[in-house]
Design a protein around this motif. Sequence first.
Motif, short mmCIF file in Angstrom:
data_model
loop_
_atom_site.label_atom_id
_atom_site.label_comp_id
_atom_site.label_asym_id
_atom_site.label_seq_id
_atom_site.Cartn_x
_atom_site.Cartn_y
_atom_site.Cartn_z
N ILE A 151 0.83 -1.20 0.00
CA ILE A 151 0.00 0.00 0.00
C ILE A 151 0.87 1.25 0.00
O ILE A 151 0.59 2.23 -0.72
CB ILE A 151 -0.95 -0.02 1.21
N VAL A 152 1.93 1.25 0.81
CA VAL A 152 2.82 2.42 0.87
C VAL A 152 3.48 2.66 -0.48
O VAL A 152 3.52 3.79 -0.99
CB VAL A 152 3.88 2.23 1.97
N LEU A 153 4.01 1.59 -1.09
CA LEU A 153 4.67 1.73 -2.39
C LEU A 153 3.68 2.18 -3.46
O LEU A 153 4.01 3.02 -4.32
CB LEU A 153 5.31 0.40 -2.80
N THR A 154 2.48 1.63 -3.43
CA THR A 154 1.45 2.04 -4.39
C THR A 154 1.07 3.50 -4.21
O THR A 154 0.90 4.24 -5.18
CB THR A 154 0.21 1.14 -4.25
N THR A 155 0.97 3.93 -2.95
CA THR A 155 0.63 5.32 -2.68
C THR A 155 1.70 6.27 -3.19
O THR A 155 1.40 7.30 -3.82
CB THR A 155 0.43 5.52 -1.16
N ILE A 156 2.97 5.94 -2.92
CA ILE A 156 4.07 6.79 -3.38
C ILE A 156 4.11 6.83 -4.91
O ILE A 156 4.28 7.90 -5.51
CB ILE A 156 5.40 6.27 -2.81
N THR A 157 3.94 5.68 -5.55
CA THR A 157 3.93 5.63 -7.02
C THR A 157 2.79 6.46 -7.59
O THR A 157 2.98 7.22 -8.56
CB THR A 157 3.81 4.18 -7.50
N ALA A 158 1.61 6.34 -6.99
CA ALA A 158 0.46 7.11 -7.47
C ALA A 158 0.69 8.60 -7.29
O ALA A 158 0.32 9.41 -8.16
CB ALA A 158 -0.81 6.68 -6.72
N LEU A 159 1.31 8.99 -6.17
CA LEU A 159 1.59 10.41 -5.94
C LEU A 159 2.57 10.95 -6.97
O LEU A 159 2.39 12.06 -7.50
CB LEU A 159 2.16 10.58 -4.52
N ILE A 160 3.61 10.18 -7.29
CA ILE A 160 4.59 10.60 -8.29
C ILE A 160 3.93 10.73 -9.66
O ILE A 160 4.15 11.71 -10.39
CB ILE A 160 5.77 9.61 -8.34
N ILE A 161 3.10 9.77 -10.02
CA ILE A 161 2.42 9.81 -11.32
C ILE A 161 1.48 11.00 -11.39
O ILE A 161 1.41 11.70 -12.42
CB ILE A 161 1.67 8.49 -11.57
N CYS A 162 0.74 11.25 -10.31
CA CYS A 162 -0.18 12.40 -10.28
C CYS A 162 0.58 13.71 -10.45
O CYS A 162 0.16 14.58 -11.23
CB CYS A 162 -0.96 12.41 -8.96
N TYR A 163 1.70 13.85 -9.75
CA TYR A 163 2.47 15.08 -9.85
C TYR A 163 3.02 15.27 -11.26
O TYR A 163 3.00 16.38 -11.81
CB TYR A 163 3.62 15.05 -8.84
N TRP A 164 3.48 14.16 -11.88
CA TRP A 164 4.02 14.26 -13.24
C TRP A 164 2.93 14.63 -14.24
O TRP A 164 3.14 15.47 -15.12
CB TRP A 164 4.64 12.92 -13.62
N LEU A 165 1.74 14.05 -14.07
CA LEU A 165 0.64 14.35 -14.98
C LEU A 165 0.19 15.80 -14.84
O LEU A 165 -0.11 16.48 -15.84
CB LEU A 165 -0.52 13.39 -14.72
N VAL A 166 0.12 16.28 -13.59
CA VAL A 166 -0.31 17.67 -13.38
C VAL A 166 0.72 18.63 -13.96
O VAL A 166 0.36 19.64 -14.59
CB VAL A 166 -0.52 17.93 -11.87
N GLN A 167 2.00 18.35 -13.75
CA GLN A 167 3.03 19.21 -14.33
C GLN A 167 2.94 19.23 -15.86
O GLN A 167 3.08 20.28 -16.49
CB GLN A 167 4.42 18.73 -13.91
#
Length: 261
Positions: A151-167
Amino acid sequence: MKLNLLKRSLFLRLTLIFFGAGLAITLVMSTLFHRLLQERLHDVVKPHMELYITSLVEDIGYPPDPQKALEITHRIPTEIVLRGPDLDWSSQSDINVDGHHYHNYPEHSGIRFATDGKLKYLEITLNDYKLWFVHPTFRDKEWHQNMSLLIVLTTITALIICYWLVQRLLRPLRWIRAGAARFAAGELDHTIDNQGRHDELGELVDSINSMGNEISKMLDSKQNMLLAISHELRSPVTRIRLALEFLDTNKTTNQIRSDLT
């Protein structure tokens, strides 16, 4: 410091909004799915478990036969304990079925169950005999640790992907900021490249470019007008007319004005 960064960073705020919304939806959906699955599984699995337990008890026989119980433990991942008159047998010597808090099995008076975290105990009473079936539970500590790490790894990965998509989505804002800085430095002929964007931000880039062109044209017109005025002021006739404005009005000045017109 972090609060100021959050206030100043639109990318970070949008990332947190998207991530928070996604996490909330995931939690709600997983909770509902888990509850529905539990209820459905209970209704579906219960008859099969009752049939399975009845089959095991019949295979062991009455009175319980340790040899048949041992054969069952070789076929399925469970341990068996048998107790009764002149009988105290266990498939594993280190299994302790005593000292646990047993609960009555719903709708079956002769069946009780208990768990100690890693093992689940099922106690069946047959007249003077008692049978215990002991098998591992699915909710052990290692499983919880692995799931927590996942869950922690999935959360971190999702956060990184979200930040990249927003940028990537809001990249034109950086182009606009850089273009506005060049406009402020006097480079009004600069054109911001919208990289083929046709959404609202691409339209905003085109509007800013149009605004820069209009401002540039306006300043060019102003410069031309000032040059024309300067030229007129340097001509002899204009200089004479200007000098007449500072002289007292009399017959001579009126005659000069008449001649100039």
